[in-house]
Motif scaffolding. Structure first.
Motif, PDB file in Angstrom:
ATOM      1  N   THR A  10     -19.894 -45.673  -7.638  1.00  0.00           N
ATOM      2  CA  THR A  10     -20.821 -45.396  -6.544  1.00  0.00           C
ATOM      3  C   THR A  10     -22.278 -45.659  -6.904  1.00  0.00           C
ATOM      4  N   GLY A  11     -22.610 -45.664  -8.176  1.00  0.00           N
ATOM      5  CA  GLY A  11     -23.999 -45.842  -8.586  1.00  0.00           C
ATOM      6  C   GLY A  11     -24.788 -44.560  -8.602  1.00  0.00           C
ATOM      7  N   THR A  12     -24.166 -43.442  -8.249  1.00  0.00           N
ATOM      8  CA  THR A  12     -24.840 -42.146  -8.254  1.00  0.00           C
ATOM      9  C   THR A  12     -24.046 -41.164  -9.099  1.00  0.00           C
ATOM     10  N   SER A  13     -24.718 -40.138  -9.536  1.00  0.00           N
ATOM     11  CA  SER A  13     -24.072 -39.117 -10.343  1.00  0.00           C
ATOM     12  C   SER A  13     -23.453 -38.052  -9.452  1.00  0.00           C
ATOM     13  N   ALA A  14     -22.265 -37.598  -9.781  1.00  0.00           N
ATOM     14  CA  ALA A  14     -21.634 -36.506  -9.049  1.00  0.00           C
ATOM     15  C   ALA A  14     -22.175 -35.163  -9.517  1.00  0.00           C
ATOM     16  N   LEU A  15     -22.806 -35.148 -10.667  1.00  0.00           N
ATOM     17  CA  LEU A  15     -23.407 -33.939 -11.221  1.00  0.00           C
ATOM     18  C   LEU A  15     -24.857 -33.888 -10.748  1.00  0.00           C
ATOM     19  N   HIS A  16     -25.238 -32.823 -10.075  1.00  0.00           N
ATOM     20  CA  HIS A  16     -26.564 -32.759  -9.467  1.00  0.00           C
ATOM     21  C   HIS A  16     -27.586 -32.028 -10.321  1.00  0.00           C
ATOM     22  N   VAL A  17     -27.314 -31.875 -11.597  1.00  0.00           N
ATOM     23  CA  VAL A  17     -28.274 -31.298 -12.542  1.00  0.00           C
ATOM     24  C   VAL A  17     -28.374 -32.230 -13.743  1.00  0.00           C
ATOM     25  N   ASP A  18     -29.454 -32.070 -14.492  1.00  0.00           N
ATOM     26  CA  ASP A  18     -29.604 -32.829 -15.722  1.00  0.00           C
ATOM     27  C   ASP A  18     -28.514 -32.375 -16.694  1.00  0.00           C
ATOM     28  N   PRO A  19     -27.715 -33.291 -17.245  1.00  0.00           N
ATOM     29  CA  PRO A  19     -26.609 -32.873 -18.110  1.00  0.00           C
ATOM     30  C   PRO A  19     -27.061 -32.093 -19.343  1.00  0.00           C
ATOM     31  N   LEU A  20     -28.254 -32.379 -19.842  1.00  0.00           N
ATOM     32  CA  LEU A  20     -28.719 -31.660 -21.033  1.00  0.00           C
ATOM     33  C   LEU A  20     -28.960 -30.181 -20.765  1.00  0.00           C
ATOM     34  N   ARG A  21     -29.095 -29.793 -19.510  1.00  0.00           N
ATOM     35  CA  ARG A  21     -29.273 -28.379 -19.187  1.00  0.00           C
ATOM     36  C   ARG A  21     -27.990 -27.582 -19.410  1.00  0.00           C
ATOM     37  N   LEU A  22     -26.844 -28.247 -19.478  1.00  0.00           N
ATOM     38  CA  LEU A  22     -25.580 -27.546 -19.708  1.00  0.00           C
ATOM     39  C   LEU A  22     -25.392 -27.146 -21.167  1.00  0.00           C
ATOM     40  N   VAL A  23     -26.017 -27.880 -22.075  1.00  0.00           N
ATOM     41  CA  VAL A  23     -25.793 -27.664 -23.513  1.00  0.00           C
ATOM     42  C   VAL A  23     -26.221 -26.263 -23.963  1.00  0.00           C
ATOM     43  N   PRO A  24     -27.452 -25.799 -23.687  1.00  0.00           N
ATOM     44  CA  PRO A  24     -27.805 -24.456 -24.161  1.00  0.00           C
ATOM     45  C   PRO A  24     -26.964 -23.354 -23.530  1.00  0.00           C
ATOM     46  N   TRP A  25     -26.561 -23.540 -22.274  1.00  0.00           N
ATOM     47  CA  TRP A  25     -25.695 -22.535 -21.642  1.00  0.00           C
ATOM     48  C   TRP A  25     -24.327 -22.472 -22.336  1.00  0.00           C
ATOM     49  N   GLY A  26     -23.792 -23.627 -22.673  1.00  0.00           N
ATOM     50  CA  GLY A  26     -22.512 -23.655 -23.375  1.00  0.00           C
ATOM     51  C   GLY A  26     -22.608 -23.059 -24.770  1.00  0.00           C
ATOM     52  N   LEU A  27     -23.684 -23.396 -25.490  1.00  0.00           N
ATOM     53  CA  LEU A  27     -23.878 -22.819 -26.824  1.00  0.00           C
ATOM     54  C   LEU A  27     -24.018 -21.301 -26.753  1.00  0.00           C
ATOM     55  N   ALA A  28     -24.784 -20.814 -25.784  1.00  0.00           N
ATOM     56  CA  ALA A  28     -24.973 -19.371 -25.633  1.00  0.00           C
ATOM     57  C   ALA A  28     -23.655 -18.673 -25.315  1.00  0.00           C
ATOM     58  N   LEU A  29     -22.873 -19.261 -24.416  1.00  0.00           N
ATOM     59  CA  LEU A  29     -21.594 -18.652 -24.052  1.00  0.00           C
ATOM     60  C   LEU A  29     -20.634 -18.619 -25.239  1.00  0.00           C
ATOM     61  N   ALA A  30     -20.549 -19.716 -25.974  1.00  0.00           N
ATOM     62  CA  ALA A  30     -19.655 -19.751 -27.135  1.00  0.00           C
ATOM     63  C   ALA A  30     -20.121 -18.762 -28.202  1.00  0.00           C
ATOM     64  N   PHE A  31     -21.425 -18.677 -28.421  1.00  0.00           N
ATOM     65  CA  PHE A  31     -21.946 -17.751 -29.431  1.00  0.00           C
ATOM     66  C   PHE A  31     -21.711 -16.293 -29.015  1.00  0.00           C
ATOM     67  N   LEU A  32     -21.974 -15.975 -27.750  1.00  0.00           N
ATOM     68  CA  LEU A  32     -21.774 -14.597 -27.288  1.00  0.00           C
ATOM     69  C   LEU A  32     -20.303 -14.203 -27.296  1.00  0.00           C
ATOM     70  N   THR A  33     -19.410 -15.167 -27.062  1.00  0.00           N
ATOM     71  CA  THR A  33     -17.978 -14.883 -27.115  1.00  0.00           C
ATOM     72  C   THR A  33     -17.572 -14.441 -28.516  1.00  0.00           C
ATOM     73  N   GLY A  34     -18.207 -15.012 -29.528  1.00  0.00           N
ATOM     74  CA  GLY A  34     -17.927 -14.593 -30.902  1.00  0.00           C
ATOM     75  C   GLY A  34     -18.685 -13.356 -31.305  1.00  0.00           C
ATOM     76  N   LEU A  35     -19.873 -13.150 -30.751  1.00  0.00           N
ATOM     77  CA  LEU A  35     -20.721 -12.038 -31.151  1.00  0.00           C
ATOM     78  C   LEU A  35     -20.213 -10.696 -30.634  1.00  0.00           C
ATOM     79  N   VAL A  36     -19.675 -10.660 -29.434  1.00  0.00           N
ATOM     80  CA  VAL A  36     -19.224  -9.396 -28.845  1.00  0.00           C
ATOM     81  C   VAL A  36     -18.161  -8.717 -29.710  1.00  0.00           C
ATOM     82  N   PRO A  37     -17.105  -9.395 -30.150  1.00  0.00           N
ATOM     83  CA  PRO A  37     -16.144  -8.710 -31.026  1.00  0.00           C
ATOM     84  C   PRO A  37     -16.792  -8.247 -32.338  1.00  0.00           C
ATOM     85  N   TYR A  38     -17.711  -9.029 -32.858  1.00  0.00           N
ATOM     86  CA  TYR A  38     -18.386  -8.663 -34.107  1.00  0.00           C
ATOM     87  C   TYR A  38     -19.175  -7.367 -33.933  1.00  0.00           C
TER      88      TYR A  38
END
Length: 166
Positions: free
Chosen positions: A76-104
């Motif tokens: 199509t020539g357009t992105s189906a994702l309507h946000v900058d993809p790099l904005r997903l990276v810190p959210w994913g890192l935070a979620l993965a880190f918090l998933t490990g931190l809570v049991p600790y």
């Protein structure tokens, strides 16, 4: 009778339009890519959902999602994702880190997964696990990072000259 409204056209990414997309004028690709996009995303979500108990998980589901999103962009020539993809990276890192931190913080080992069983009339009995949250964090990191790299490569203009070119 009310007049039919036209659906707004998708906003192209930085200079791209359906006519300048690499294969944007191919009607076969455009029609087939819709079904392929949906099926690949459905399979990716299945791999994400079952990844903590079966082969799959956030990494491979993220790569499949990136493949579907790149197919959509090619068709199509357009992105189906309507946000900058790099904005997903810190959210994913935070979620993965918090998933490990809570049991600790609760006195268990880092990344210790909790699990249980739920029964619903629609799905029957199925197992839930906190590892799914970690997998979803990995999914967001993979989708964000891989799409940012792919979009940067797609936007390269081979005719562009830089300092030092002769």
């Amino acid at each position: 009778m009310s007049p039919r409204r036209k659906k707004p056209a998708p906003v192209p990414l930085t200079g791209d339009s359906p006519t300048t997309a690499p294969l944007g004028n191919d009607p076969i690709l455009r029609s087939v890519s819709r079904a392929a996009f949906a099926l690949v995303l459905l399979f990716a979500f299945l791999l994400l959902w079952r990844g903590h108990n079966a082969p799959g998980g956030g990494f491979i589901a993220g790569l499949m999602t990136v493949g579907a999103l790149i197919l959509h962009r090619m068709a199509t020539g357009t992105s189906a994702l309507h946000v900058d993809p790099l904005r997903l990276v810190p959210w994913g890192l935070a979620l993965a880190f918090l998933t490990g931190l809570v049991p600790y913080l609760l006195g268990r080992p880092f990344l210790k997964s909790a699990y249980g069983y739920l029964t619903t009339p629609l799905t029957g009995e199925f197992e839930w696990a906190s590892a799914l949250l970690f997998d979803f964090g990995v999914y967001l990191v993979v989708v964000g990072g891989s799409l940012a790299i792919a979009y940067a490569l797609i936007d390269v203009d081979p005719q562009e000259r830089v300092e030092g070119d002769e």
